[in-house]
Design an enzyme around this catalytic site. Structure first.
Site, short mmCIF file in Angstrom:
data_model
loop_
_atom_site.label_atom_id
_atom_site.label_comp_id
_atom_site.label_asym_id
_atom_site.label_seq_id
_atom_site.Cartn_x
_atom_site.Cartn_y
_atom_site.Cartn_z
N SER A 67 0.95 -1.21 0.08
CA SER A 67 -0.21 0.18 -0.01
C SER A 67 0.40 1.26 -0.34
CB SER A 67 -0.92 -0.03 0.72
OG SER A 67 -2.11 0.76 0.89
N ASP B 6 -6.47 2.02 -2.07
CA ASP B 6 -7.73 2.11 -1.50
C ASP B 6 -7.84 3.62 -0.74
OD1 ASP B 6 -5.65 1.91 0.03
OD2 ASP B 6 -6.08 -0.24 1.12
N GLU C 211 -10.87 6.84 8.16
CA GLU C 211 -9.77 7.55 8.83
C GLU C 211 -8.97 8.58 8.17
OE1 GLU C 211 -7.82 3.47 10.15
OE2 GLU C 211 -6.83 3.76 7.98
N ALA C 212 -8.23 9.81 9.30
CA ALA C 212 -7.88 10.93 8.56
C ALA C 212 -7.23 10.60 7.09
CB ALA C 212 -7.80 11.94 9.63
N SER D 175 3.08 2.10 15.09
CA SER D 175 2.11 1.55 13.45
C SER D 175 1.67 0.00 13.92
CB SER D 175 3.34 2.36 12.40
OG SER D 175 3.03 1.60 11.50
N GLY D 176 1.18 -0.19 13.00
CA GLY D 176 1.13 -1.49 12.70
C GLY D 176 1.50 -1.88 11.10
N THR D 177 1.64 -1.09 10.31
CA THR D 177 2.20 -1.27 8.59
C THR D 177 3.78 -0.88 8.93
OG1 THR D 177 1.70 0.61 8.53
CG2 THR D 177 -0.04 -0.68 7.93
C1 G16 Z 1 -3.28 0.71 6.28
C2 G16 Z 1 -4.24 0.65 7.36
C3 G16 Z 1 -5.10 1.80 7.73
C4 G16 Z 1 -4.23 2.51 8.61
C5 G16 Z 1 -3.01 2.55 8.23
C6 G16 Z 1 -2.29 3.07 8.97
O1 G16 Z 1 -3.50 1.88 5.49
O2 G16 Z 1 -5.42 -0.18 5.91
O3 G16 Z 1 -6.17 1.46 8.45
O4 G16 Z 1 -4.61 3.41 8.38
O5 G16 Z 1 -2.77 0.91 7.56
O6 G16 Z 1 -1.29 1.72 9.76
P1 G16 Z 1 -0.46 2.18 10.63
O7 G16 Z 1 -0.94 3.87 11.58
O8 G16 Z 1 -0.99 1.05 11.92
O9 G16 Z 1 0.46 1.62 10.44
P2 G16 Z 1 -2.61 1.64 4.44
O10 G16 Z 1 -3.72 2.39 3.04
O11 G16 Z 1 -1.31 1.69 4.39
O12 G16 Z 1 -3.27 0.17 3.53
#
Ligand code: G16
Length: 548
Positions: A69, A288, A380-381, A509-511
């Site tokens: 993403s 997305d 989300e913002a 962060s989870g990503t």
């Molecule tokens: C993903 C999630 C989103 C989230 C974003 C950042 O987005 O689908 O719901 O807001 O990660 O998450 P975090 O702050 O935990 O890193 P995307 O567009 O990267 O798939």
């Protein structure tokens, strides 16, 4: 129990790969996400899990999307899509994590143990659809996926390049085909036609003003938007200029462009040639997320983010429901996260007079909360979100007898909106058409849209730390409060209390391998001072990597 032949095939296929040493994998905000070269065994595990998930659900189609993403080009990731096009059920995330961390020599046993634990009937068929974004590592990872699906005797279809929401759409279509919940034709062309047909319906009698420039983050959204434009064929006067659609140069993805860049840096991509008041939008790497923006007469950048899309959509749906005479029969709610600007929440409560709720970050959390309303608007913002209509809402919209031509028009518009909106998941292309529809109906330029309320100045920073897992939030606080590291929340509170209308929070962060720091306050300088102080506090306990 899996048959000995399947177990043998799993082991043989798995042993072609090597597990990165000492790495612990976790199914995060949006699946597994990391440097692409670490992902082989994770993808393999996800293939195995998809087979179990589909068997458990009596052979319904499960989706697998290979994408990272908004992350940089060198990353990749993978997430699972459940039968109605929603994110994988939360309980199964732990099973995904377990399989991803299993040693390869015994992964077939772990697969078998999980099958017994979850009580999967192994004689059921398993069906999977998958797709990927344009990252260079995607084809290798799809090869690994193929190996896992073949070993577990899954029937699968490779949809090649797709946006993430397109894959979610396909999954829902496949599982509802021939039922009363039929969602559409399970093909890419079917997706474009559904959007174009409903767009044309809801645009009856109105016209889009001026052109829209769409920055596609140099990702898969570029070629897909071009396909959509062909099918739309200037309907409603829509004139889209596609920019940043280079999918040939692998390093261009999300680089100095895209929704995440625009939202976090609060500026247009440096490549932007838009003039004053030109309507612009940015997608992210897998399309997305969507944010809008423009530069005003004083050359000041103005952002219209996910909060703005949520308020615009909620007010328009409320207005149509009112005109259709069904507002008493529909409860409309707006779901946000801690990142929602305080001014947007005030506006929703006081001006739109709608209930709001907060959930943790991650559309999977917002989506579930939205389903508790007849019409659930969630964004989300950062621009990720959609609107859900439950069965009651669909029935009311479909079965209400109009008492006047105006009511008929409003009901037909609502009906068309339920098709225009990708209810399975946040979808930048569908959200973009939704925004264009609403602006056309209201006769608004982005300036009028911006004028609905004034955002509190805010900053969002990314801090690299030694170990982000020590940053844990209090359960039930929608990530607005930390329970660890000890003392940090008190320090944030004390800084926050020194500014007007101030709010700040910290979460891992989870990503990405980083911690996010958010701050807002009455003035830009107050928000700036607050974010700097909180950032410094995080630095003290988290030892930023750069300082080691
Ligand atoms: C993903 C999630 C989103 C989230 C974003 C950042 O987005 O689908 O719901 O807001 O990660 O998450 P975090 O702050 O935990 O890193 P995307 O567009 O990267 O798939």
């Amino acid at each position: 129990m899996a048959s000995p032949a399947v177990k043998e095939a799993i082991t043989k296929a798995a042993l072609q790969y090597t597990k990165p040493q000492g790495k612990v994998f976790e199914y995060g905000t949006a699946g597994f996400r990391m440097k692409a070269d670490l992902l082989n065994t994770v993808i393999f595990a996800v293939g195995l899990l998809a087979s179990l998930r589909s068997k458990k659900l009596s052979g319904q189609w499960i989706g697998i999307m290979v994408t990272a993403s908004h992350n940089p080009a060198e990353d990749n990731g993978v997430k699972l899509v459940d039968p109605m096009g929603e994110m994988l059920e939360a309980e199964w995330e732990a099973y995904a994590t377990k399989l991803a961390n299993a040693p390869l020599e015994s992964i077939a046993d772990v697969y078998d143990e999980l099958a017994s634990k979850i009580d999967v009937k192994m004689t059921n068929p398993a069906r999977v659809v998958f797709a990927r974004d344009t990252r260079a590592s995607g084809s290798r990872l799809v090869g690994v996926l193929n190996a896992a699906l073949t070993a577990t005797e899954v029937e699968f279809i490779d949809f090649k390049y797709m946006t993430t929401p397109q894959l979610h759409y396909i999954v829902r279509c496949k599982n509802t085909l021939g039922t009363q919940y039929e969602y559409g034709e399970p093909s890419e062309q079917g997706y474009y036609e559904k959007l174009a047909t409903s767009f044309k319906k809801v645009m009856r009698g109105v016209k889009v003003q001026g052109s829209l420039t769409v920055d596609c983050a140099n990702g898969v959204g570029g070629p897909k938007l071009r396909e959509l434009i062909k099918v739309l064929d200037t309907a409603g006067g829509l004139d889209i200029k596609v920019v940043n659609d280079d999918v040939i140069n692998p390093d261009a993805l999300n680089f100095d462009c895209g929704a995440d860049y625009v939202k976090t840096k609060q500026r247009a991509p440096p490549s932007s040639k838009a003039g004053a008041l030109d309507r612009c939008a940015s997608l992210d790497g897998d399309a997305d997320r969507l944010v809008y923006y423009f530069v005003d007469e004083t050359n000041t950048f103005r952002l219209l983010d996910g909060d703005r899309i949520a308020t615009l959509a909620a007010s328009f749906i409320g207005y149509l429901a009112q005109n259709a005479g069904i507002s008493q029969k529909l409860n409309i709610g707006v779901i946000q996260t801690a990142y929602a600007n305080g001014a947007s929440t005030e506006y929703i409560k006081k001006v739109l007079k709608l209930p709001t709720e907060y959930t943790k970050t991650g559309v999977k959390h917002l989506h579930h909360a939205a389903l508790r309303y007849d019409v659930g608007v969630y964004f989300e913002a950062n621009g990720h979100g959609t609107v859900t209509f439950n069965e009651n809402a669909m029935k009311v919209i479909r079965n209400t007898e109009p008492q006047s031509p105006a009511q008929k028009h409003a009901l037909e518009s609502l009906q068309a909106l339920t098709d225009l909106i990708n209810q399975a998941v946040g979808d930048a292309l569908s959200d973009m058409l939704l925004v264009e529809v609403i602006l056309a109906h209201k006769g608004w330029s982005p300036k009028e849209w911006l004028g609905t309320y004034t955002d509190l100045p805010s900053f969002l920073e990314r801090v690299e730390v030694d170990d982000r897992s020590i940053f844990r939030t209090v359960e039930g606080s929608a990530e607005r409060e930390l329970e660890s590291p000890f003392g940090l929340q008190e320090e944030i509170n004390s800084h926050q209390s020194q500014f007007n209308q101030a709010r700040s929070f910290v979460r891992a962060s989870g990503t990405e391998d980083a911690v996010r720091v958010y701050a807002e306050a009455a003035t830009r300088s107050e928000a700036d001072s607050l974010v700097k102080r909180v950032r410094a506090a995080v630095g003290k306990v988290g030892k930023p990597k750069a300082q080691q």
